[in-house]
Design a protein around this motif. Structure first.
Motif, short mmCIF file in Angstrom:
data_model
loop_
_atom_site.label_atom_id
_atom_site.label_comp_id
_atom_site.label_asym_id
_atom_site.label_seq_id
_atom_site.Cartn_x
_atom_site.Cartn_y
_atom_site.Cartn_z
N LYS A 15 0.88 -1.31 0.00
CA LYS A 15 -0.10 -0.03 -0.04
C LYS A 15 0.90 1.30 -0.02
N THR A 16 1.71 1.35 0.97
CA THR A 16 2.58 2.48 1.17
C THR A 16 3.60 2.65 -0.31
N SER A 17 4.07 1.35 -0.61
CA SER A 17 4.84 1.68 -1.93
C SER A 17 3.93 2.20 -3.12
N ARG A 199 4.36 -6.66 -6.72
CA ARG A 199 5.45 -7.49 -6.51
C ARG A 199 5.29 -8.61 -7.61
N GLN A 230 10.74 -5.33 -7.53
CA GLN A 230 11.78 -4.46 -8.02
C GLN A 230 12.68 -4.22 -6.92
N GLN A 237 13.57 3.49 -1.20
CA GLN A 237 12.49 3.97 0.12
C GLN A 237 13.37 4.41 1.39
N1 LIG Z 1 7.23 -3.88 -5.99
C1 LIG Z 1 7.84 -4.03 -5.08
N2 LIG Z 1 9.25 -4.70 -5.47
C2 LIG Z 1 10.04 -4.85 -4.32
N3 LIG Z 1 9.79 -4.58 -3.10
C3 LIG Z 1 8.47 -4.14 -2.75
C4 LIG Z 1 7.57 -3.77 -3.49
N4 LIG Z 1 6.59 -3.37 -3.16
C5 LIG Z 1 6.58 -3.17 -1.76
N5 LIG Z 1 7.87 -3.73 -1.53
C6 LIG Z 1 8.52 -3.95 -0.21
O1 LIG Z 1 7.59 -4.64 0.75
C7 LIG Z 1 7.50 -4.25 2.00
C8 LIG Z 1 6.03 -3.85 2.38
O2 LIG Z 1 5.63 -2.89 1.36
P1 LIG Z 1 4.97 -1.70 1.99
O3 LIG Z 1 5.46 -1.05 3.27
O4 LIG Z 1 4.59 -0.69 0.83
O5 LIG Z 1 3.54 -2.42 2.35
P2 LIG Z 1 2.40 -1.92 3.01
O6 LIG Z 1 1.03 -2.68 2.40
O7 LIG Z 1 2.21 -0.43 2.99
O8 LIG Z 1 2.47 -2.37 4.36
P3 LIG Z 1 1.83 -2.41 5.81
O9 LIG Z 1 0.73 -3.03 5.82
O10 LIG Z 1 2.74 -2.72 6.95
O11 LIG Z 1 1.49 -0.93 5.83
C9 LIG Z 1 8.54 -3.12 1.84
O12 LIG Z 1 9.87 -3.46 2.54
C10 LIG Z 1 8.72 -2.59 0.36
O13 LIG Z 1 9.95 -2.01 0.08
#
Ligand SMILES: Nc1ncnc2c1ncn2[C@@H]1O[C@H](COP(=O)(O)OP(=O)(O)OP(=O)(O)O)[C@@H](O)[C@H]1O
Ligand SMILES: [Mg+2]
Length: 283
Positions: A15-17, A199, A230, A237
């Motif tokens: 989500k955050t990504s 991902r 990626q 990040q």
């Molecule tokens: N497309 C991608 N390729 C590689 N790594 C990724 C990708 N998307 C997310 N990540 C990695 O996966 C991890 C979780 O991503 P992120 O924090 O964006 O998820 P989130 O859904 O916001 O998590 P939360 O539920 O804890 O808020 C992070 O370490 C991020 O760098």
């Protein structure tokens, strides 16, 4: 102004990504954007390189929404300064607007399953002061409790993020059902903007199977393009950098994917903004 929540029932799916990737694309396209960091972990604020001063964080703004004065309490993303420095060579380029309503653990007090209608309205009331933005992106915590529902109440659209795996796909279906129920009860104008597959590993048979499954389950709601795994994402990040300003071909490719994703997300009802992103995509 268009308010888009980025949500999922499951944690860690991206989500955050996706929020920060879209924010990066919006900054590059010159769309004035606000990111609301509604997750008590405040990861989006960290990734966006904010340096909070004495502004109120979003938790405190939610506590007294009528006195929140959003415009005085947002913090510019550190990306804007960097983009301005890089763009200084280009004559006439303006620095762009990417502000953050900074996240804090304090928002946790609203993340209850039994949030009443009065509390659900708190974010909408804060965003009454957001008219200078064309786009508001709300990064939600990984649950369907009060904070995510408060975000949905304030939103025009919900974007879901899912990894192409069994549990994430099942979680997305449950979240879709929750959105339909929420619409009926509280927000008849809310629409699911679509699902971002994140991902994605191109060589994975399981991912190919799950993507096909998602296509048959969600049809046109499965947004394109998909975002691949990626390798340098965590490094980008960790440096609080935007994908559009990270050197190298792989970042350039990922930035172009977020440009296209943002254009598709905005296409339905924000034509001028969508056209600006599309200009970049076609350049
Ligand atoms: N497309 C991608 N390729 C590689 N790594 C990724 C990708 N998307 C997310 N990540 C990695 O996966 C991890 C979780 O991503 P992120 O924090 O964006 O998820 P989130 O859904 O916001 O998590 P939360 O539920 O804890 O808020 C992070 O370490 C991020 O760098
Ligand atoms: Mg997150």
């Amino acid at each position: 102004m268009q308010v888009v929540s980025i949500s999922s029932l499951k944690g860690g799916v991206g989500k955050t990504s996706v929020t920060t990737g879209l924010a990066s694309a919006a900054l590059a396209a010159g769309i004035p954007t606000l990111v609301v960091d509604l997750d008590p972990h405040a990861d989006a604020s960290t990734a966006l390189g904010v340096r909070p001063g004495d502004q109120l964080d979003i938790g405190r703004m939610l506590k007294a929404p009528r006195r929140a004065r959003l415009s005085e309490n947002v913090v510019p993303s550190g990306w804007v300064e960097r983009a301005a420095a890089q763009g200084a060579a280009r004559a006439g380029s303006s620095p762009g607007v990417l502000d953050v309503a900074v996240g804090s653990a304090y928002t946790g007090i609203y993340d209850r399953p039994d949030l009443g209608r009065r509390d659900l309205r708190r974010l909408s009331a804060v965003l009454a002061g957001a008219e200078k933005y064309e786009l508001v992106l709300v990064d939600c915590p990984p649950s369907l409790n009060g904070l995510t529902r408060m975000a949905w109440y304030a939103s025009d659209k919900v974007t879901l993020v899912a990894e192409p795996g069994l549990f994430s796909v099942a979680g997305t279906e449950r979240t879709m059902r929750a959105i339909q129920l929420f619409r009926q009860e509280f927000a008849p104008n809310l629409s699911p903007a679509g699902i971002v597959a994140n991902r994605v590993r191109s060589g994975s048979a399981e991912h190919t199977f799950r993507l096909a499954e998602m296509e048959s389950m969600f049809g046109r709601l499965l947004l394109s393009p998909h975002i691949p795994e990626q390798a340098n994402w965590q490094q980008i990040q960790g440096a609080a950098h935007s994908i559009h300003h990270w050197p190298g071909e792989s970042a350039k490719h990922a930035a172009a994917l977020f440009d296209a994703l943002l254009a598709n997300l905005l296409a339905a009802d924000s034509r001028p903004a969508a056209a600006r992103v599309r200009d970049r995509v076609n350049r």
